[in-house]
Design a protein around this motif. Structure first.
Motif, PDB file in Angstrom:
ATOM      1  N   GLU A  54       0.820  -1.313   0.128  1.00 16.97           N
ATOM      2  CA  GLU A  54       0.105  -0.112  -0.024  1.00 16.97           C
ATOM      3  C   GLU A  54       0.797   1.252  -0.111  1.00 16.97           C
ATOM      4  O   GLU A  54       0.279   2.443   0.028  1.00 16.97           O
ATOM      5  N   GLU A  55       2.288   1.063  -0.282  1.00 13.91           N
ATOM      6  CA  GLU A  55       3.012   2.121  -0.177  1.00 13.91           C
ATOM      7  C   GLU A  55       3.092   2.986   0.928  1.00 13.91           C
ATOM      8  O   GLU A  55       3.456   4.285   0.850  1.00 13.91           O
ATOM      9  N   GLU A  56       2.931   2.492   2.242  1.00 15.06           N
ATOM     10  CA  GLU A  56       2.849   3.408   3.477  1.00 15.06           C
ATOM     11  C   GLU A  56       4.538   3.630   3.854  1.00 15.06           C
ATOM     12  O   GLU A  56       4.889   4.649   4.115  1.00 15.06           O
ATOM     13  N   PHE A  57       5.382   2.548   3.602  1.00 14.72           N
ATOM     14  CA  PHE A  57       6.868   2.738   3.956  1.00 14.72           C
ATOM     15  C   PHE A  57       7.766   2.787   2.655  1.00 14.72           C
ATOM     16  O   PHE A  57       7.241   1.553   1.726  1.00 14.72           O
ATOM     17  N   CYS A  58       9.011   2.973   2.671  1.00 17.58           N
ATOM     18  CA  CYS A  58       9.712   2.857   1.510  1.00 17.58           C
ATOM     19  C   CYS A  58      11.112   2.457   2.248  1.00 17.58           C
ATOM     20  O   CYS A  58      11.525   3.009   3.200  1.00 17.58           O
ATOM     21  N   PHE A  59      11.735   1.504   1.598  1.00 17.68           N
ATOM     22  CA  PHE A  59      12.804   0.805   2.123  1.00 17.68           C
ATOM     23  C   PHE A  59      14.021   0.801   0.883  1.00 17.68           C
ATOM     24  O   PHE A  59      13.753   0.742  -0.141  1.00 17.68           O
ATOM     25  N   ARG A  60      15.322   1.216   1.573  1.00 21.02           N
ATOM     26  CA  ARG A  60      16.467   1.297   0.368  1.00 21.02           C
ATOM     27  C   ARG A  60      17.751   0.713   1.217  1.00 21.02           C
ATOM     28  O   ARG A  60      17.881   0.761   2.353  1.00 21.02           O
ATOM     29  N   LEU A  61      18.394   0.102   0.233  1.00 16.98           N
ATOM     30  CA  LEU A  61      19.408  -0.831   0.680  1.00 16.98           C
ATOM     31  C   LEU A  61      20.829   0.037   0.472  1.00 16.98           C
ATOM     32  O   LEU A  61      20.952   0.734  -0.682  1.00 16.98           O
ATOM     33  N   VAL A  62      21.685   0.263   1.439  1.00 12.27           N
ATOM     34  CA  VAL A  62      22.721   0.871   1.615  1.00 12.27           C
ATOM     35  C   VAL A  62      24.131   0.056   2.168  1.00 12.27           C
ATOM     36  O   VAL A  62      23.541  -0.996   2.680  1.00 12.27           O
ATOM     37  N   SER A  63      25.091   0.418   2.420  1.00 12.49           N
ATOM     38  CA  SER A  63      26.212  -0.322   2.969  1.00 12.49           C
ATOM     39  C   SER A  63      25.913  -0.834   4.371  1.00 12.49           C
ATOM     40  O   SER A  63      25.579   0.116   5.333  1.00 12.49           O
ATOM     41  N   ASN A  64      25.654  -1.968   4.518  1.00 12.13           N
ATOM     42  CA  ASN A  64      25.453  -2.683   5.936  1.00 12.13           C
ATOM     43  C   ASN A  64      24.071  -2.372   6.347  1.00 12.13           C
ATOM     44  O   ASN A  64      23.975  -2.515   7.744  1.00 12.13           O
ATOM     45  N   GLU A  65      23.248  -1.922   5.844  1.00 13.54           N
ATOM     46  CA  GLU A  65      21.778  -1.466   6.521  1.00 13.54           C
ATOM     47  C   GLU A  65      20.683  -1.165   5.715  1.00 13.54           C
ATOM     48  O   GLU A  65      21.030  -1.009   4.425  1.00 13.54           O
ATOM     49  N   VAL A  66      19.499  -1.294   5.900  1.00 12.13           N
ATOM     50  CA  VAL A  66      18.053  -1.030   5.090  1.00 12.13           C
ATOM     51  C   VAL A  66      17.750   0.183   5.809  1.00 12.13           C
ATOM     52  O   VAL A  66      17.158   0.138   7.093  1.00 12.13           O
ATOM     53  N   GLN A  67      17.474   1.187   5.169  1.00 20.51           N
ATOM     54  CA  GLN A  67      17.023   2.410   5.493  1.00 20.51           C
ATOM     55  C   GLN A  67      15.524   2.357   5.348  1.00 20.51           C
ATOM     56  O   GLN A  67      15.203   1.792   4.196  1.00 20.51           O
ATOM     57  N   ILE A  68      14.762   2.918   6.150  1.00 19.20           N
ATOM     58  CA  ILE A  68      13.214   3.083   6.351  1.00 19.20           C
ATOM     59  C   ILE A  68      12.875   4.372   6.179  1.00 19.20           C
ATOM     60  O   ILE A  68      13.161   5.137   6.975  1.00 19.20           O
ATOM     61  N   PHE A  69      11.997   4.604   4.978  1.00 24.06           N
ATOM     62  CA  PHE A  69      11.554   6.153   4.970  1.00 24.06           C
ATOM     63  C   PHE A  69       9.889   6.078   4.914  1.00 24.06           C
ATOM     64  O   PHE A  69       9.228   4.990   4.890  1.00 24.06           O
ATOM     65  N   ASN A  70       9.277   7.119   5.606  1.00 23.29           N
ATOM     66  CA  ASN A  70       7.856   7.398   5.664  1.00 23.29           C
ATOM     67  C   ASN A  70       7.527   7.747   4.180  1.00 23.29           C
ATOM     68  O   ASN A  70       8.216   8.706   3.485  1.00 23.29           O
ATOM     69  N   ASN A  71       6.719   7.272   3.448  1.00 20.83           N
ATOM     70  CA  ASN A  71       6.167   7.319   2.066  1.00 20.83           C
ATOM     71  C   ASN A  71       5.885   8.775   1.820  1.00 20.83           C
ATOM     72  O   ASN A  71       6.128   9.458   0.550  1.00 20.83           O
ATOM     73  N   THR A  72       5.587   9.706   3.011  1.00 23.18           N
ATOM     74  CA  THR A  72       5.320  11.021   2.344  1.00 23.18           C
ATOM     75  C   THR A  72       6.407  11.741   2.523  1.00 23.18           C
ATOM     76  O   THR A  72       6.169  12.949   2.094  1.00 23.18           O
ATOM     77  N   ALA A  73       7.465  11.527   3.217  1.00 22.32           N
ATOM     78  CA  ALA A  73       8.828  12.157   3.183  1.00 22.32           C
ATOM     79  C   ALA A  73       9.952  11.387   3.058  1.00 22.32           C
ATOM     80  O   ALA A  73      10.482  10.673   3.851  1.00 22.32           O
ATOM     81  N   MET A  74      10.389  11.181   1.697  1.00 25.91           N
ATOM     82  CA  MET A  74      11.431  10.373   1.622  1.00 25.91           C
ATOM     83  C   MET A  74      12.680  11.070   1.331  1.00 25.91           C
ATOM     84  O   MET A  74      13.595  10.645   0.584  1.00 25.91           O
ATOM     85  N   THR A  75      13.034  12.075   2.337  1.00 27.65           N
ATOM     86  CA  THR A  75      14.294  12.664   2.214  1.00 27.65           C
ATOM     87  C   THR A  75      15.097  12.262   3.332  1.00 27.65           C
ATOM     88  O   THR A  75      16.613  12.373   3.276  1.00 27.65           O
ATOM     89  N   SER A  76      14.687  11.695   4.593  1.00 24.04           N
ATOM     90  CA  SER A  76      15.546  11.234   5.561  1.00 24.04           C
ATOM     91  C   SER A  76      14.917  10.152   6.147  1.00 24.04           C
ATOM     92  O   SER A  76      13.518  10.045   6.293  1.00 24.04           O
ATOM     93  N   PRO A  77      15.567   8.977   6.710  1.00 17.25           N
ATOM     94  CA  PRO A  77      15.058   7.867   7.107  1.00 17.25           C
ATOM     95  C   PRO A  77      14.524   7.898   8.545  1.00 17.25           C
ATOM     96  O   PRO A  77      14.899   8.771   9.196  1.00 17.25           O
TER      97      PRO A  77
END
Length: 650
Positions: A155-178
């Motif tokens: 439902e696109e509530e949260f966005c996840f991004r793969l970086v070195s050694n971690e998975v960052q979690i973003f709010n779908n309404t503000a994908m500027t900072s985890p």
């Protein structure tokens, strides 16, 4: 027969990208109900689209299609209903594109240039755009493109991004900072569940490295009712306590010989399949494969058992997520239907198959052998556990079910096949091809996705109709006309070969059927050890089997008599009769005589070798050398050896 389907059902649609243009077809459309023939109707859409850089991409709901042009031209998002461009995305060098699950965003990746300035590096080469306005929402730097680097919940509530050694979690309404993160050292890929209730499960994979085996680990992210914006609280000067809502690891599984893995959650997000592969293996030139199953709501992590040893060719979850099919083993491999816990339900026999394809509604199943195989296909009705048809489509490089689950398409496309490009459409039971469209050169063929699974009804096999297109019985053809009989080409066999070995190795087995549940383990009963009978030896007398007497009854009887309970004597072999004893003695004597005669020369030869060694030791002793204790023992054994040699009378 009157049609029971609503007349307002949307027409399925096919998109074909050729060398110079993009063609769209409506259908398949039936023309003759009696003959069962169908055709594709061309539609005038995207007539000005040409010179595409990559394949066109449909949004998951089928309302948009994205075109990336070769020339210096922005990306175009067009309506699939009218063909009109709705949004233009201001990027011209995208090499990969992905839609979010609901089509709200489109992600583009461009190859970073070597001479890029610091300002352009800060912008990033992986960008997320809004599909309604074409505005840039967020951007990241990603040197090498990997699939599923950025993921969303269904439902696109949260966005996840793969970086070195971690998975960052973003709010779908503000994908500027985890807003949170999952820290896991050494991970190379991850996959989130499509659902978020009661939590989002995150699977991460570590390949084998530095002598350590590979590992799959599960984490849980429990979203709060309202997600705090940490960046806002910090900029306002307030003290923010970043309490993580990530649990874990809650489950893990060690995998030996795995350099990469394919992670697949089921539709409900309760079970994870891990298809692991290693390029190097000591037992096989093709590497090693393995399939593992992990449960999201428990710590259960098992290796899926195969009914035949060999590599895993394919594994696919059903659209409902309650079962999956695995094709594994040396060819002809075994295809097995299993439930979500890894227990086998149905055996589809042994055949040359390496591709599994479920219909969108999950009722029909196609097991095919594409790639380096002959293109044979079997179709099953999984609800009735019945095979409903078989056919073949040689040299196919692409396959897909129609959104209404009524047709199965195969295509031969460039650049894999540069000649005889075409698409073929079969019915859900393998009848056909009912439509064949040749192309001079075609690169892509795609069905337009349905907006939801409920758009088209989940229909079963059509009832059989005399002389027409029934579609419900096995071996049915699309047209009633009889085809001329053509003698099948025989394989080459060298002179003197019967082909028996080849037939045995390539033998295919019909579907075995439902797999019975494993019976409970039987109580262990020790086996009776029989007496070994030596040839020539008199057999021992069989002791009469006495009724078993319990210790309690024996003790009670002894207590009544005032005596200690007598210990039962073991059953002894009865003495053999005199005649048998005489016969055994004579046989043993004859055997000994035969053995002595045959071994005389061998024994004499060994004795002479020992005597020769003793003579050499004696010569050393005469020359004044000091002898070892073993050599002294050999000298002392000389009289015994001479006596033994004399007794042989040689």
């Amino acid at each position: 027969m009157a049609s029971f389907l609503p007349a307002d059902l949307p027409r399925t649609q096919l998109l074909v990208r050729s060398r110079d243009a993009v063609s769209v077809y409506d259908g398949p459309v039936k023309i003759d109900e009696t003959a069962g023939t169908v055709k594709l109707n061309p539609v005038d859409l995207y007539t000005s689209v040409n010179n595409l850089r990559i394949s066109p991409k449909y949004s998951p709901d089928g309302n948009l299609v994205c075109f990336v042009y070769e020339a210096n031209k922005p990306i175009s998002l067009c309506s699939t209903a009218t063909g009109v461009e709705l949004v233009s995305v201001d990027t011209c060098d995208a090499e990969y594109i992905e839609f979010s699950p609901r089509g709200t965003y489109i992600m583009t990746w461009s190859r970073p240039s070597k001479g890029s300035s610091a300002a352009s590096t800060d912008i990033g080469n992986m960008k997320i755009w809004s599909t309604t306005t074409g505005v840039l929402v967020s951007s990241f730097s990603q040197k090498i493109y990997k699939t599923q680097v950025v993921q969303w919940t269904a439902e696109e509530e949260f966005c996840f991004r793969l970086v070195s050694n971690e998975v960052q979690i973003f709010n779908n309404t503000a994908m500027t900072s985890p807003i949170d993160k999952v820290y896991h050292k050494g991970l190379t890929q991850f996959l989130v569940t499509p659902t978020k209730s009661p939590y989002v499960s995150i699977a991460v994979f570590n390949p084998e490295a530095g002598g350590k085996p590979a590992r799959v680990t599960l984490y849980r992210y429990t979203p709060a009712a309202e997600v705090d914006d940490y960046s806002t609280s910090e900029s306002a000067g307030t003290t923010s306590t970043k309490t993580t809502r990530v649990e874990g690891p809650v489950s893990s599984r060690t995998i030996f010989a795995a350099s990469e893995a394919q992670l697949t959650w089921n539709a409900t997000g309760t079970a994870l399949l891990v298809y692991a592969h290693a390029d190097l293996d000591a037992t096989s030139y093709y590497g090693a494969t393995g399939l593992f199953l992990l449960q999201a709501h428990s710590d259960a992590a098992i290796k899926v058992e195969q009914s035949k040893d060999g590599p895993v060719h394919d594994v696919q979850w059903s659209p409902e997520g309650d079962k999956f099919v695995i094709a594994a083993g040396t060819m002809p491999c075994h295809c097995t239907l299993m439930d979500s816990t890894g227990s086998p339900l149905y055996q589809y026999g042994a055949a040359h198959r390496n591709t599994i394809s479920w219909s969108p509604h999950g009722r029909f199943l196609c097991l095919a052998g594409f790639g380096n195989l002959a293109g044979e296909m079997d179709f099953y009705d999984t609800l009735r556990s019945k095979k409903i048809g078989s056919t073949s489509s040689h040299c196919s490089t692409y396959h897909a079910w129609s959104p209404d689950s009524r047709y199965f398409m195969t295509a031969s496309l460039a650049p894999r096949m540069n000649v005889d490009n075409n698409l073929k459409i079969f019915k859900y039971n393998g009848a056909g091809p009912v439509v064949t469209v040749p192309f001079e050169r075609a690169y892509d063929v795609r069905w337009r996705p349905a907006s939801s699974k409920s758009v088209y009804p989940n229909r079963g096999p059509s009832p059989k109709r005399g002389g027409g297109d029934g579609g419900g019985s096995e071996g049915e053809t699309a047209t009633p006309t009889a085809k001329p009989t053509i003698a099948a080409a025989q394989p080459y066999r060298p002179p003197g070969s019967t082909g028996a070995l080849a037939r045995m190795m390539n033998k295919e087995v019909a579907p075995v059927g439902k797999v019975p549940k494993a019976a409970p383990a039987a109580k262990f009963v020790p086996t009776v050890q029989r007496q070994r009978i030596i040839p020539g030896m008199a057999p021992a007398a069989t002791a009469t089997a006495a009724a078993p007497v319990s210790k309690r009854s024996t003790a009670g009887a002894a207590a009544g008599n005032g005596k200690k309970p007598a210990t039962p004597a073991p059953a002894l072999a009865a003495p053999a009769p005199a005649k048998a004893k005489t016969t055994a003695t004579a046989t043993a004597t004859a055997t000994a005589v035969v053995e002595t005669t045959e071994s005389k020369e061998k024994r004499a030869k060994n004795i002479n070798k020992k005597l020769k060694a003793i003579q050499e030791i004696r010569a050393k002793q005469s020359s004044g050398q000091t002898l070892e204790p073993e050599q002294v023992l050999k000298l002392n054994s000389e009289p015994e050896l001479l006596a033994e040699l004399k007794s042989l009378n040689i």
